[in-house]
Design an enzyme around this catalytic site. Sequence first.
Site, PDB file in Angstrom:
ATOM      1  N   PHE A  31      11.471  -0.587  78.760  1.00 22.48           N
ATOM      2  CA  PHE A  31      10.262  -1.378  79.021  1.00 22.48           C
ATOM      3  C   PHE A  31       9.475  -0.903  80.226  1.00 22.48           C
ATOM      4  O   PHE A  31       8.319  -1.267  80.396  1.00 22.48           O
ATOM      5  CB  PHE A  31      10.634  -2.863  79.205  1.00 22.48           C
ATOM      6  CG  PHE A  31      11.229  -3.176  80.555  1.00 22.48           C
ATOM      7  CD1 PHE A  31      10.403  -3.345  81.665  1.00 22.48           C
ATOM      8  CD2 PHE A  31      12.595  -3.301  80.745  1.00 22.48           C
ATOM      9  CE1 PHE A  31      10.934  -3.619  82.922  1.00 22.48           C
ATOM     10  CE2 PHE A  31      13.142  -3.574  81.986  1.00 22.48           C
ATOM     11  CZ  PHE A  31      12.294  -3.733  83.086  1.00 22.48           C
TER      12      PHE A  31
ATOM     13  N   LYS B 243      10.627   4.304  68.597  1.00 24.92           N
ATOM     14  CA  LYS B 243      10.953   2.869  68.615  1.00 24.92           C
ATOM     15  C   LYS B 243      10.915   2.456  70.083  1.00 24.92           C
ATOM     16  O   LYS B 243      11.900   2.546  70.811  1.00 24.92           O
ATOM     17  CB  LYS B 243      12.349   2.647  68.015  1.00 24.92           C
ATOM     18  CG  LYS B 243      12.594   1.272  67.436  1.00 24.92           C
ATOM     19  CD  LYS B 243      12.460   0.132  68.415  1.00 24.92           C
ATOM     20  CE  LYS B 243      13.559   0.035  69.417  1.00 24.92           C
ATOM     21  NZ  LYS B 243      13.263  -0.940  70.506  1.00 24.92           N
TER      22      LYS B 243
ATOM     23  N   GLU C  32      10.843  -3.425  72.687  1.00 28.86           N
ATOM     24  CA  GLU C  32      10.202  -4.582  72.039  1.00 28.86           C
ATOM     25  C   GLU C  32       9.549  -5.512  73.061  1.00 28.86           C
ATOM     26  O   GLU C  32       8.784  -6.400  72.694  1.00 28.86           O
ATOM     27  CB  GLU C  32      11.224  -5.340  71.183  1.00 28.86           C
ATOM     28  CG  GLU C  32      12.391  -5.977  71.932  1.00 28.86           C
ATOM     29  CD  GLU C  32      13.561  -5.010  72.195  1.00 28.86           C
ATOM     30  OE1 GLU C  32      13.314  -3.810  72.454  1.00 28.86           O
ATOM     31  OE2 GLU C  32      14.714  -5.470  72.149  1.00 28.86           O
TER      32      GLU C  32
ATOM     33  N   SER D  65      19.145   1.482  79.626  1.00 30.10           N
ATOM     34  CA  SER D  65      20.255   1.118  80.512  1.00 30.10           C
ATOM     35  C   SER D  65      21.526   1.898  80.146  1.00 30.10           C
ATOM     36  O   SER D  65      21.672   2.384  79.015  1.00 30.10           O
ATOM     37  CB  SER D  65      20.522  -0.388  80.391  1.00 30.10           C
ATOM     38  OG  SER D  65      20.831  -0.693  79.052  1.00 30.10           O
TER      39      SER D  65
ATOM     40  N   CYS E 258      13.753   3.701  87.319  1.00 28.14           N
ATOM     41  CA  CYS E 258      15.085   4.311  87.385  1.00 28.14           C
ATOM     42  C   CYS E 258      15.184   5.242  88.590  1.00 28.14           C
ATOM     43  O   CYS E 258      16.256   5.714  88.919  1.00 28.14           O
ATOM     44  CB  CYS E 258      15.395   5.065  86.104  1.00 28.14           C
ATOM     45  SG  CYS E 258      14.391   6.526  85.938  1.00 28.14           S
TER      46      CYS E 258
ATOM     47  N   GLU F  86      23.371  -1.689  89.103  1.00 27.04           N
ATOM     48  CA  GLU F  86      21.915  -1.550  89.026  1.00 27.04           C
ATOM     49  C   GLU F  86      21.306  -2.952  88.915  1.00 27.04           C
ATOM     50  O   GLU F  86      21.655  -3.719  88.023  1.00 27.04           O
ATOM     51  CB  GLU F  86      21.514  -0.727  87.800  1.00 27.04           C
ATOM     52  CG  GLU F  86      20.002  -0.565  87.700  1.00 27.04           C
ATOM     53  CD  GLU F  86      19.550   0.258  86.500  1.00 27.04           C
ATOM     54  OE1 GLU F  86      20.001  -0.014  85.378  1.00 27.04           O
ATOM     55  OE2 GLU F  86      18.732   1.182  86.703  1.00 27.04           O
TER      56      GLU F  86
HETATM   57  P1  NAD Z   1      17.569  -1.287  77.500  1.00 25.23           P
HETATM   58  O1  NAD Z   1      18.751  -0.397  77.488  1.00 25.23           O
HETATM   59  O2  NAD Z   1      17.796  -2.753  77.441  1.00 25.23           O
HETATM   60  O3  NAD Z   1      16.610  -0.955  76.253  1.00 25.23           O
HETATM   61  C1  NAD Z   1      16.167   0.368  76.011  1.00 25.23           C
HETATM   62  C2  NAD Z   1      15.925   0.525  74.511  1.00 25.23           C
HETATM   63  O4  NAD Z   1      17.148   0.335  73.807  1.00 25.23           O
HETATM   64  C3  NAD Z   1      14.922  -0.466  73.930  1.00 25.23           C
HETATM   65  O5  NAD Z   1      14.088   0.210  73.021  1.00 25.23           O
HETATM   66  C4  NAD Z   1      15.807  -1.491  73.222  1.00 25.23           C
HETATM   67  O6  NAD Z   1      15.195  -2.046  72.081  1.00 25.23           O
HETATM   68  C5  NAD Z   1      17.018  -0.670  72.810  1.00 25.23           C
HETATM   69  N1  NAD Z   1      18.260  -1.449  72.828  1.00 25.23           N
HETATM   70  C6  NAD Z   1      18.583  -2.450  73.697  1.00 25.23           C
HETATM   71  N2  NAD Z   1      19.823  -2.905  73.433  1.00 25.23           N
HETATM   72  C7  NAD Z   1      20.295  -2.188  72.395  1.00 25.23           C
HETATM   73  C8  NAD Z   1      21.526  -2.192  71.675  1.00 25.23           C
HETATM   74  N3  NAD Z   1      22.516  -3.022  71.978  1.00 25.23           N
HETATM   75  N4  NAD Z   1      21.673  -1.303  70.657  1.00 25.23           N
HETATM   76  C9  NAD Z   1      20.680  -0.454  70.351  1.00 25.23           C
HETATM   77  N5  NAD Z   1      19.500  -0.406  70.998  1.00 25.23           N
HETATM   78  C10 NAD Z   1      19.302  -1.261  72.007  1.00 25.23           C
HETATM   79  O7  NAD Z   1      16.697  -0.885  78.784  1.00 25.23           O
HETATM   80  P2  NAD Z   1      15.428  -1.622  79.381  1.00 25.23           P
HETATM   81  O8  NAD Z   1      15.847  -2.906  80.007  1.00 25.23           O
HETATM   82  O9  NAD Z   1      14.327  -1.625  78.395  1.00 25.23           O
HETATM   83  O10 NAD Z   1      15.004  -0.578  80.523  1.00 25.23           O
HETATM   84  C11 NAD Z   1      15.556  -0.580  81.821  1.00 25.23           C
HETATM   85  C12 NAD Z   1      16.691   0.398  81.937  1.00 25.23           C
HETATM   86  O11 NAD Z   1      16.236   1.708  81.605  1.00 25.23           O
HETATM   87  C13 NAD Z   1      17.231   0.506  83.350  1.00 25.23           C
HETATM   88  O12 NAD Z   1      18.619   0.572  83.290  1.00 25.23           O
HETATM   89  C14 NAD Z   1      16.642   1.812  83.864  1.00 25.23           C
HETATM   90  O13 NAD Z   1      17.376   2.438  84.894  1.00 25.23           O
HETATM   91  C15 NAD Z   1      16.646   2.628  82.609  1.00 25.23           C
HETATM   92  N6  NAD Z   1      15.709   3.749  82.694  1.00 25.23           N
HETATM   93  C16 NAD Z   1      16.242   4.983  82.868  1.00 25.23           C
HETATM   94  C17 NAD Z   1      15.408   6.076  82.994  1.00 25.23           C
HETATM   95  C18 NAD Z   1      15.970   7.445  83.207  1.00 25.23           C
HETATM   96  O14 NAD Z   1      15.215   8.392  83.163  1.00 25.23           O
HETATM   97  N7  NAD Z   1      17.266   7.602  83.432  1.00 25.23           N
HETATM   98  C19 NAD Z   1      14.017   5.905  82.924  1.00 25.23           C
HETATM   99  C20 NAD Z   1      13.511   4.624  82.723  1.00 25.23           C
HETATM  100  C21 NAD Z   1      14.380   3.545  82.617  1.00 25.23           C
END
Ligand code: NAD
Length: 487
Positions: free
Chosen positions: A156, A180, A183, A233, A288, A387
């Site tokens: 997000f 994808k 959401e 994450s 991140c 985190e």
């Molecule tokens: P998230 O992991 O909750 O969601 C990321 C994506 O995964 C979304 O599209 C979501 O729909 C999908 N998703 C969520 N749960 C899922 C599941 N159980 N099974 C399959 N798909 C699933 O992350 P977020 O809250 O949207 O974003 C924040 C996180 O992203 C933080 O941990 C941040 O550090 C990380 N991030 C990392 C980087 C990097 O380059 N390392 C960059 C940006 C953000």
Amino acid sequence: MIATDSTLQTVSFYVNGKWTSAEGRPVIPITNPATGAEIAQVAYASAPDVDRTVELAHQAYLKWRDVPVVERVQPLYRYKALLEKHANDLAAALTMENGKTADDSRAEVRRSIQMVEVACGMPSLMMGDSLNDIASGIDSHTIRQPIGVCAGITPFNFPAMVPMWMWPFAIACGNTFILKPSEKVPVTPTMATTLLHEAGLPAGVFNLLHGDKVAVDALLRHPLVRAVSFVGSTPVAKYIYTTAAAEGKRVQALGGAKNHLVVMPDADLPKTVEAIIGSAFGAAGERCLAGSVLVPVGDVAEPLLKLLTEKVNALKMGDGAEQGTDMGPLVTREHKARVEGYIEKGVSEGAQPVCDGRAAGRDRDGFFVGPTIFDNVRPDMTIAREEIFGPVLSVIRVKTLADAIAQVNSSRFGNATSIFTSSGKAAREYAAKVEVGMIGINVGVAAPMAFFPFAGWKNSFFGDLHAHGKDAVMFYTEQKVLMTRWF
Ligand code: NAD
């Protein structure tokens, strides 16, 4: 400019060059985090939606892979011009659904455009190697070919930029792509897709599906999806990595972070404080690359914290769309509660709150938590290890540079870190010894540009080829080696 299928502004899917109706699918509200008001709705894709999209993307791939690379990049040049033209609209949508400030949103759109610019160089980037006379009368060369349908699953916090870490590189290499996005923030990627449609990309080369785990799992399991790029994450990154790899797919999965900012006694304090504030509280800590643990070395701790607290207390929190706002809200009500839970934990585990942002967020419609600083944090405390992804900075005081390096290396994450010093020797030693992929030297947010890789380590990354830069070209292509002899 938002693609809708009704007056209700329901964000829907873009498949095989067409916008599809959300009819018959679950529809979830999207809120403006600064006000709590509903701004749009998003339809969620089902497993059959995904299967159909993959089939169409595969059909498109069979044609697209044969289009010469110099022609494949032409829609990207047109797209870049459209992004420039609509940069402010995109940035405004981004602020509205994510909460970051207008300046931050514009900076994100700029970074997104740079990804497209670099991908336009694919005719050079995709070149192979060659060497004549590897044996008597035999020449050898390598070629790079696309791999098929690629999928991108994004978080997000950067709804414009992170998708563009992936798909411009993937399609310029001759693959087709299914995005994808999160959401929680579907409007920005949908607007960006509207522009891509206008740029005239052939049908099926780029496709957009919204949804949750149901859509992700269907992508992970479909045999025609050949590569999966994930950013999000750590627990989900691990799941994506193991599941996609078990299905025989190529996978790069970028995870969460816990970034340390080390300040040496010889640092330039005013400039360092400015950089720390940008790193820890910019985008409300939802980056991140955000600094999350401050590590003052020796006697710099007192003057550093004094100046830092003074400046942090002057930050203006509010709606990111309003001019003069330094820090916006968190993305959702649930995320605000989670961040406040961490602050509560910090207090109960005995850390000293120098600033506590909970009060500033009370009695507001939006999802606000003010800047929070904890002093005298112990390395074993929850706020030092996990985190938080919010505007919370934990201060761990240490005596020497070696102690600082040991603290950084004790983390299970290895995304980014920064050192502030005027000593080249200290900076060099730090860069050599930390187990972290992206390092800032007197730079608070060590964000690699589009032509370098986004190089997290440890639990911040699962895979071997990183996002963007030359790694992206290798990730989205397969190599062949030819040996040639003419009789
Ligand atoms: P998230 O992991 O909750 O969601 C990321 C994506 O995964 C979304 O599209 C979501 O729909 C999908 N998703 C969520 N749960 C899922 C599941 N159980 N099974 C399959 N798909 C699933 O992350 P977020 O809250 O949207 O974003 C924040 C996180 O992203 C933080 O941990 C941040 O550090 C990380 N991030 C990392 C980087 C990097 O380059 N390392 C960059 C940006 C953000």
